[in-house]
Scaffold this active site. Structure first.
Site, PDB file in Angstrom:
ATOM      1  N   GLU A 180      -9.105  -3.651   5.610  1.00 51.06           N
ATOM      2  CA  GLU A 180      -8.612  -2.450   6.299  1.00 51.06           C
ATOM      3  C   GLU A 180      -9.799  -1.609   6.728  1.00 51.06           C
ATOM      4  O   GLU A 180     -10.942  -2.054   6.651  1.00 51.06           O
ATOM      5  CB  GLU A 180      -7.641  -1.675   5.410  1.00 51.06           C
ATOM      6  CG  GLU A 180      -8.208  -1.224   4.076  1.00 51.06           C
ATOM      7  CD  GLU A 180      -7.270  -0.270   3.330  1.00 51.06           C
ATOM      8  OE1 GLU A 180      -6.605   0.549   3.975  1.00 51.06           O
ATOM      9  OE2 GLU A 180      -7.237  -0.332   2.095  1.00 51.06           O
ATOM     10  N   ARG A 198       3.303   5.704  -5.675  1.00 52.51           N
ATOM     11  CA  ARG A 198       1.931   5.219  -5.512  1.00 52.51           C
ATOM     12  C   ARG A 198       0.964   6.034  -6.364  1.00 52.51           C
ATOM     13  O   ARG A 198       0.035   5.501  -6.964  1.00 52.51           O
ATOM     14  CB  ARG A 198       1.552   5.278  -4.021  1.00 52.51           C
ATOM     15  CG  ARG A 198       0.285   4.533  -3.690  1.00 52.51           C
ATOM     16  CD  ARG A 198       0.109   4.364  -2.185  1.00 52.51           C
ATOM     17  NE  ARG A 198      -0.035   5.653  -1.511  1.00 52.51           N
ATOM     18  CZ  ARG A 198      -0.090   5.795  -0.184  1.00 52.51           C
ATOM     19  NH1 ARG A 198       0.016   4.738   0.608  1.00 52.51           N
ATOM     20  NH2 ARG A 198      -0.235   6.980   0.361  1.00 52.51           N
ATOM     21  N   LYS A 220      -5.146   4.988  -4.523  1.00 53.17           N
ATOM     22  CA  LYS A 220      -5.658   6.082  -3.702  1.00 53.17           C
ATOM     23  C   LYS A 220      -6.538   6.965  -4.572  1.00 53.17           C
ATOM     24  O   LYS A 220      -6.076   7.937  -5.171  1.00 53.17           O
ATOM     25  CB  LYS A 220      -4.486   6.864  -3.094  1.00 53.17           C
ATOM     26  CG  LYS A 220      -4.776   7.289  -1.665  1.00 53.17           C
ATOM     27  CD  LYS A 220      -3.538   7.716  -0.933  1.00 53.17           C
ATOM     28  CE  LYS A 220      -3.914   8.413   0.356  1.00 53.17           C
ATOM     29  NZ  LYS A 220      -4.424   7.509   1.396  1.00 53.17           N
TER      30      LYS A 220
HETATM   31  C1  LIG Z   1      -4.023   6.728   2.456  1.00 56.22           C
HETATM   32  C2  LIG Z   1      -4.633   5.445   2.899  1.00 56.22           C
HETATM   33  C3  LIG Z   1      -4.045   4.644   3.898  1.00 56.22           C
HETATM   34  C4  LIG Z   1      -2.816   5.062   4.665  1.00 56.22           C
HETATM   35  O1  LIG Z   1      -1.691   5.159   3.855  1.00 56.22           O
HETATM   36  P1  LIG Z   1      -0.412   5.986   4.341  1.00 56.22           P
HETATM   37  O2  LIG Z   1       0.485   5.941   3.144  1.00 56.22           O
HETATM   38  O3  LIG Z   1       0.166   5.275   5.487  1.00 56.22           O
HETATM   39  O4  LIG Z   1      -0.882   7.348   4.699  1.00 56.22           O
HETATM   40  C5  LIG Z   1      -4.649   3.441   4.198  1.00 56.22           C
HETATM   41  N1  LIG Z   1      -5.797   3.043   3.596  1.00 56.22           N
HETATM   42  C6  LIG Z   1      -6.383   3.790   2.639  1.00 56.22           C
HETATM   43  C7  LIG Z   1      -7.646   3.297   2.022  1.00 56.22           C
HETATM   44  C8  LIG Z   1      -5.836   5.006   2.262  1.00 56.22           C
HETATM   45  O5  LIG Z   1      -6.441   5.744   1.328  1.00 56.22           O
END
Ligand SMILES: *Cc1c(COP(=O)(O)O)cnc(C)c1O
Length: 340
Positions: A219, A81, A183
Site C-alpha cells: 500500500e 480496528r 493503525k
Molecule cells: C488509515 C489507513 C488507511 C485507510 O484506512 P481507512 O479506514 O479507509 O481510512 C490505509 N492505510 C494505512 C496505513 C492507514 O493508516
C-alpha cells in the site's frame, strides 16, 4: 448555530473545537469518561508513549447529509480496528460500545462545526489512546488515556480529483509479521523520511512493495490500492502487513452490490500493474485518489485512464460511495450512524 468558518477554503489541518472526550485507564479499569473543554494533556516526562511509542489511533468523519442529518460512516469498524490495534501493542482495548458513545458525544457537542451539505468539508474525528504512566525498562505502561477530538477539514480535492504520480519506494513500510496491519503512529513515524524524500523528488506518494521479496504490491503510507482491470474487474492487494482500510472494504462491497462488478482480493504482483486500466488510493480522507502514473527506478507505468481525470470505474465507485455517505443513495444496513 453554525460556526462562522469559510468551509470551502479549509485545508486538512487542526482547528481546535470546543469539546473532546477523555477516559483514563487506571488501577486496571477504564473510568466513566467525559467531555472536556481542556485540549491540553499533562503527563510524566517518562510516559510510555513518549519513550516507546505506545499509541494507536483511528480516523473517521462526521458530515451533513442531503436531508440535513448529521451522520458518521461505519464507526463500528473503527471501534473494532482500534480494539485490535490496542491488543497488538499490549494496551487495554477501549470497549467498542464506549468508542461509539464517544463519537456520538463529541460530534453532538461540536455540532456547530459539522460542515453543511455540499460544502465538501467534513468534521474529521481523531480517536487515539496512549500509555500515560512511567516506563523506562521496556514493558507496557500501567495507565492509559483514550481521547477523541474533532477538527473541521476542507474538501480533499479542491477543484476536482486530479490523478497523482507515485513512485516505488526503496524503503519498507512494515515488516512481515510486524505492525503494518494496525493503525499505530509508529508506522507513520518511520514513513516520514520516505514521504519527504518522495515530495522532494516530485512524487505525491510512495508505493511500498512487500518487504520480503519486493515483488508484491502492499500500500502507500496511508492508503490502500484498488485496481481496475481492462475487463472491469476490481483487484485489491491482500497481505498480512496491509492496514485493512474501511474505505477499501466498503468500495469492494459497493463494486459487487451496486455496480455488479467482480472483486478479487488477492496478492497482486507488481509486474501485473502494467496490464491494469485504472489505479486508485483509498482512505477516509479522500475516499479515492486516482493514480495516473507509477514511477519505478527510471521506468514509468502510465495507467490508460491518464492524467486528466478519474478513470471511468474509479469515478463510478467514488460517486456511489460518496452518494451512500451523503444520503443520496440508500445505504446498506448499518453503514450510517445518525447523531441525534
Ligand atoms: C488509515 C489507513 C488507511 C485507510 O484506512 P481507512 O479506514 O479507509 O481510512 C490505509 N492505510 C494505512 C496505513 C492507514 O493508516
Amino acid at each position: 448555530m453554525s460556526a462562522n468558518l469559510d468551509w470551502g477554503s479549509l485545508g486538512f489541518g487542526y482547528i481546535k473545537t470546543p469539546y473532546r472526550y477523555v477516559s483514563n485507564f487506571k488501577d486496571g479499569k477504564w473510568d466513566d469518561g467525559c467531555l472536556t473543554e481542556d485540549d491540553k494533556i499533562v503527563m510524566s516526562e517518562c510516559a510510555g508513549v513518549l519513550q516507546y511509542a505506545q499509541t494507536v489511533f483511528e480516523g473517521l468523519k462526521a458530515y451533513t447529509t442531503v436531508d440535513g442529518r448529521i451522520v458518521t460512516f461505519r464507526p463500528d469498524l473503527n471501534a473494532e480496528r482500534m480494539f485490535e490495534s490496542a491488543e497488538r501493542l499490549e494496551m487495554p482495548p477501549f470497549p467498542k460500545e464506549r468508542f461509539l458513545e464517544a463519537v456520538d458525544k463529541v460530534v453532538a457537542a461540536n455540532k456547530d462545526y459539522v460542515p453543511p451539505y455540499g460544502s465538501g468539508a467534513t468534521l474529521y474525528l481523531r480517536p487515539y489512546m496512549f500509555g500515560s504512566s512511567e516506563v523506562i525498562g521496556v514493558k507496557p505502561a500501567k495507565d492509559y488515556q483514550f481521547r477523541l477530538f474533532a477538527t473541521p477539514v476542507g474538501p480533499y480535492f479542491k477543484g476536482g480529483a486530479k490523478p497523482i504520480t507515485i513512485r516505488v519506494s526503496d524503503y519498507d513500510r512494515a515488516a512481515p509479521k510486524g505492525t503494518g496491519h494496525i493503525k499505530a503512529g509508529l508506522n507513520y513515524a518511520m514513513s516520514l523520511h520516505a514521504i519527504v524524500d518522495a515530495h522532494e523528488n516530485g512524487f505525491d506518494e510512495n508505493m511500498y512493495l512487500d518487504p520480503a521479496t519486493r515483488t508484491y504490491v502492499e500500500e502507500t503510507g496511508g492508503a490502500n490500492f484498488i485496481f481496475v482491470t481492462k475487463d472491469k474487474k476490481i483487484v485489491t492487494p491482500k497481505s498480512d502487513s496491509i492496514l485493512p482500510s474501511i474505505t477499501r472494504r466498503s468500495l469492494c462491497c459497493v463494486a459487487e452490490k451496486y455496480l455488479g462488478l467482480t472483486v478479487e482480493h488477492r496478492p497482486v504482483k507488481f509486474s501485473e500493474i502494467k496490464d491494469f486500466a485504472e489505479c486508485g488510493l483509498c482512505g477516509t480522507a479522500a475516499v479515492i485518489s486516482p493514480v495516473g502514473k507509477i514511477y519505478d527506478h527510471g521506468k514509468e507505468i502510465c495507467l490508460p485512464a491518464g492524467m486528466d481525470k478519474m478513470g471511468e470505474v474509479t469515478k463510478q465507485l467514488y460517486d456511489t460511495l460518496t452518494g451512500i455517505q451523503m444520503g443520496r443513495l440508500e445505504a446498506p444496513e448499518g453503514w450510517i450512524r445518525e447523531i441525534k
